[in-house]
Scaffold this active site. Structure first.
Site, PDB file in Angstrom:
ATOM      1  N   SER A 160      -4.030  -1.339   0.651  1.00  0.00           N
ATOM      2  CA  SER A 160      -3.345  -2.307   0.849  1.00  0.00           C
ATOM      3  C   SER A 160      -3.980  -3.530   1.515  1.00  0.00           C
ATOM      4  O   SER A 160      -4.958  -3.511   2.446  1.00  0.00           O
ATOM      5  CB  SER A 160      -2.320  -1.770   2.270  1.00  0.00           C
ATOM      6  OG  SER A 160      -1.183  -2.469   2.331  1.00  0.00           O
ATOM      7  N   ALA A 161      -3.530  -4.624   1.170  1.00  0.00           N
ATOM      8  CA  ALA A 161      -4.162  -6.018   1.391  1.00  0.00           C
ATOM      9  C   ALA A 161      -4.341  -6.440   2.725  1.00  0.00           C
ATOM     10  O   ALA A 161      -5.096  -7.023   3.370  1.00  0.00           O
ATOM     11  CB  ALA A 161      -3.887  -7.053   0.374  1.00  0.00           C
ATOM     12  N   HIS A 162      -3.033  -6.174   3.489  1.00  0.00           N
ATOM     13  CA  HIS A 162      -2.958  -6.650   4.942  1.00  0.00           C
ATOM     14  C   HIS A 162      -3.849  -5.932   5.816  1.00  0.00           C
ATOM     15  O   HIS A 162      -4.162  -6.415   6.865  1.00  0.00           O
ATOM     16  CB  HIS A 162      -1.586  -6.599   5.348  1.00  0.00           C
ATOM     17  CG  HIS A 162      -0.991  -5.378   5.631  1.00  0.00           C
ATOM     18  ND1 HIS A 162      -0.598  -4.499   4.828  1.00  0.00           N
ATOM     19  CD2 HIS A 162      -0.862  -4.636   6.968  1.00  0.00           C
ATOM     20  CE1 HIS A 162      -0.092  -3.179   5.179  1.00  0.00           C
ATOM     21  NE2 HIS A 162      -0.338  -3.339   6.694  1.00  0.00           N
TER      22      HIS A 162
ATOM     23  N   CYS B  47       5.712   8.558  24.119  1.00  0.00           N
ATOM     24  CA  CYS B  47       6.363   7.676  24.967  1.00  0.00           C
ATOM     25  C   CYS B  47       6.689   6.076  24.071  1.00  0.00           C
ATOM     26  O   CYS B  47       7.637   5.623  24.679  1.00  0.00           O
ATOM     27  CB  CYS B  47       5.745   7.463  26.269  1.00  0.00           C
ATOM     28  SG  CYS B  47       5.416   8.849  26.942  1.00  0.00           S
TER      29      CYS B  47
ATOM     30  N   GLN C  59      -7.638   1.913   5.113  1.00  0.00           N
ATOM     31  CA  GLN C  59      -8.481   1.633   6.381  1.00  0.00           C
ATOM     32  C   GLN C  59      -9.738   1.257   6.146  1.00  0.00           C
ATOM     33  O   GLN C  59     -10.453   0.372   6.946  1.00  0.00           O
ATOM     34  CB  GLN C  59      -8.425   2.561   7.293  1.00  0.00           C
ATOM     35  CG  GLN C  59      -6.924   2.785   7.920  1.00  0.00           C
ATOM     36  CD  GLN C  59      -6.554   1.575   8.991  1.00  0.00           C
ATOM     37  OE1 GLN C  59      -7.245   1.107   9.136  1.00  0.00           O
ATOM     38  NE2 GLN C  59      -5.342   1.569   9.053  1.00  0.00           N
TER      39      GLN C  59
ATOM     40  N   GLY D 141       0.826  -1.264   0.048  1.00  0.00           N
ATOM     41  CA  GLY D 141      -0.079  -0.104  -0.141  1.00  0.00           C
ATOM     42  C   GLY D 141       0.821   1.120  -0.088  1.00  0.00           C
ATOM     43  O   GLY D 141       0.512   2.308  -0.671  1.00  0.00           O
ATOM     44  N   THR D 142       1.883   1.126   0.728  1.00  0.00           N
ATOM     45  CA  THR D 142       2.817   2.305   0.728  1.00  0.00           C
ATOM     46  C   THR D 142       3.443   2.641  -0.581  1.00  0.00           C
ATOM     47  O   THR D 142       3.365   3.824  -1.074  1.00  0.00           O
ATOM     48  CB  THR D 142       4.008   2.033   1.616  1.00  0.00           C
ATOM     49  OG1 THR D 142       3.453   1.941   3.019  1.00  0.00           O
ATOM     50  CG2 THR D 142       4.909   3.199   1.685  1.00  0.00           C
TER      51      THR D 142
END
Length: 460
Positions: free
Chosen positions: A194-196, A320, A177, A69-70
């Site tokens: 993105s498939a994942h 953090c 998303q 996807g990136t």
């Protein structure tokens, strides 16, 4: 282990596993070859492309498969900007885009382009008027996510697409998303996913470029995937990705109702069970399975570790938990509390019992982390302190500056001021957020000999 981090990566769907194993036998050959094994591979690839296009709502020849996807985002942004370079060198993005979009914007700026970031409301949503105001004569491309990856807020894509269409500017939508829940509405021009994120295997992305959109693929030319995704196609993974997309879409209507009820349960009960908590994101326009909240006086990394020990996998946007010790750019843009941030994103099939166990465990975990950090009790007794105080939190990281502020604040008379000295970037976000939650006045900041002084006035 209860896995509550589907927004990062959804578990592999059983249909994806079955399709992957089947395609390993028939999809290993070069689909560009004319012999039998090549033709079998080509049939699998073409069928996957047709099915993916149907799910997206586009033509099959408008969709290509990318290695992630990136990569789809990077390719889409760079190709659209290059294709419209004669129009100008101006890019519009929202302030809460995924890092892949923001990194593309940074690279574009480094090459001499200009970028406008559209701000968001406290809910994390942009306003279409914000995009309208950002449009210029030299705007080559606008980018907007369909839903936010950290807080789940759905964006007004259709309205923004209409604003961009009227100005003749293409809109690229990052649908990573939301695509598993349904197609993206509106007249968008490019789309990446993105498939994942929907239960497919990692290493498969989608890029859609509508016909008529000027697009110039960057990098060395390649004959595969219309020249937009060079390299040998991973056909078994592509087949599995599309099979899982079809499977989750078939379950989406029923599961969205069920998961939305579970996340609403978390949104409603966490503030009642845990004091000093801010639930963030839009209350209505949101993804079904995502809920995000932030806890005052809590170290985000410690909180995640403690929840992991209790059997819960969640994620966080707290400063953090990052190597840079800076707050999440999403939470920062929203102006909400960043410390002790927890994102719960439920995968398909999440059991109600796991959510109830999470709600039972969370109060004790948060209390334990606060106790270790020496945080003030929910109702600390007043102490005799002067009206003007200086809290020296230099060299201390989140959430210590806010904890130190909260410790002294009960003794400050109405109208009194506390000056918090801090050199932690997170304090610039967390101290105003603390004031918002507590109904106190954040006066502002001023330079100090070291770090920055944050001024807080007691209103009541």
């Amino acid at each position: 282990m209860a896995y509550f981090d589907a927004a990062s990566a959804a578990p592999l769907h059983p249909v994806a596993r079955q399709a992957l194993l089947a395609a390993l036998d028939d999809g290993w050959a070069d689909p560009a070859r004319l012999y039998r094994e090549g033709r079998k591979a080509r049939l699998l690839l073409d069928a996957a492309r047709e099915a993916a296009a149907e799910a997206v709502g586009c033509r099959a020849d408008e969709l290509v498969f990318t290695p992630s996807g990136t990569r789809a985002v990077h390719t889409g942004v760079a190709g659209a900007l290059a294709g419209r370079r004669r129009v100008g060198r101006h890019l519009i993005v929202s302030a809460v885009e995924h890092s892949s979009v923001l990194h593309s914007a940074e690279a574009f700026e480094a090459e001499g382009g200009s970028v406008t970031q559209v701000p968001v409301h406290r809910t994390g949503a942009v306003s279409p008027s914000g995009y309208a105001a950002a449009l210029r004569a030299d705007t080559a491309l606008a980018v907007l996510q369909s839903a936010n990856h950290e807080v789940g807020t759905a964006q007004p894509v259709a309205e923004v697409a209409e604003v961009c269409r009227a100005a003749g500017v293409p809109l690229l939508v990052d649908a990573a998303q939301s695509l598993g829940w349904g197609p993206v509405e509106g007249g968008w021009s490019l789309l990446a996913a993105s498939a994942h994120k929907w239960g497919g295997p990692s290493g498969v992305g989608l890029l859609v470029v509508r016909k008529g959109v000027r697009f110039a693929a960057q990098g060395p030319a390649d004959e595969r995937e219309s020249g937009r995704a060079p390299g040998f196609e991973n056909i078994p993974a592509v087949v599995a990705a599309v099979a899982s997309l079809r499977a989750v879409r078939a379950e989406a209507a029923q599961e969205s109702v069920r998961l939305r009820e579970l996340t609403e349960r978390i949104r409603a009960r966490v503030p009642r069970l845990v004091p000093d908590v801010e639930v963030v994101g839009d209350t209505e326009h949101r993804l079904p399975g995502t809920v995000t909240f932030s806890c005052l006086y809590v170290d985000g990394e410690t909180l995640l570790h403690e929840l992991d020990r209790e059997g819960f996998a969640v994620s966080s946007g707290s400063s953090c938990t990052s190597s840079t010790l800076t707050p999440s750019h999403v939470l920062k843009a929203m102006g909400v509390l960043s410390e002790g941030n927890v994102r719960v994103s439920l995968p398909l099939g999440t059991a109600e019992e796991d959510v109830e166990r999470f709600l039972a465990v969370l109060p004790g975990v948060v209390a334990g982390v606060r106790d270790k950090l020496g945080a003030p009790a929910a109702a600390a007794p007043a102490a005799a302190e002067p009206a003007a105080l200086v809290v020296d939190a230099l060299g201390k990281r989140c959430p210590i500056p806010v904890i130190e502020l909260a410790k002294v604040f009960p003794g400050v008379p109405v109208g009194g001021t506390v000056r918090v000295l801090s050199d932690d970037e997170a304090a610039r976000l967390d101290i105003p957020a603390w004031c918002e939650m507590r109904g106190q006045e954040y006066v502002g900041e001023e330079p100090a000999d070291r770090g920055t002084a944050y001024l807080v006035r007691r209103l009541g």
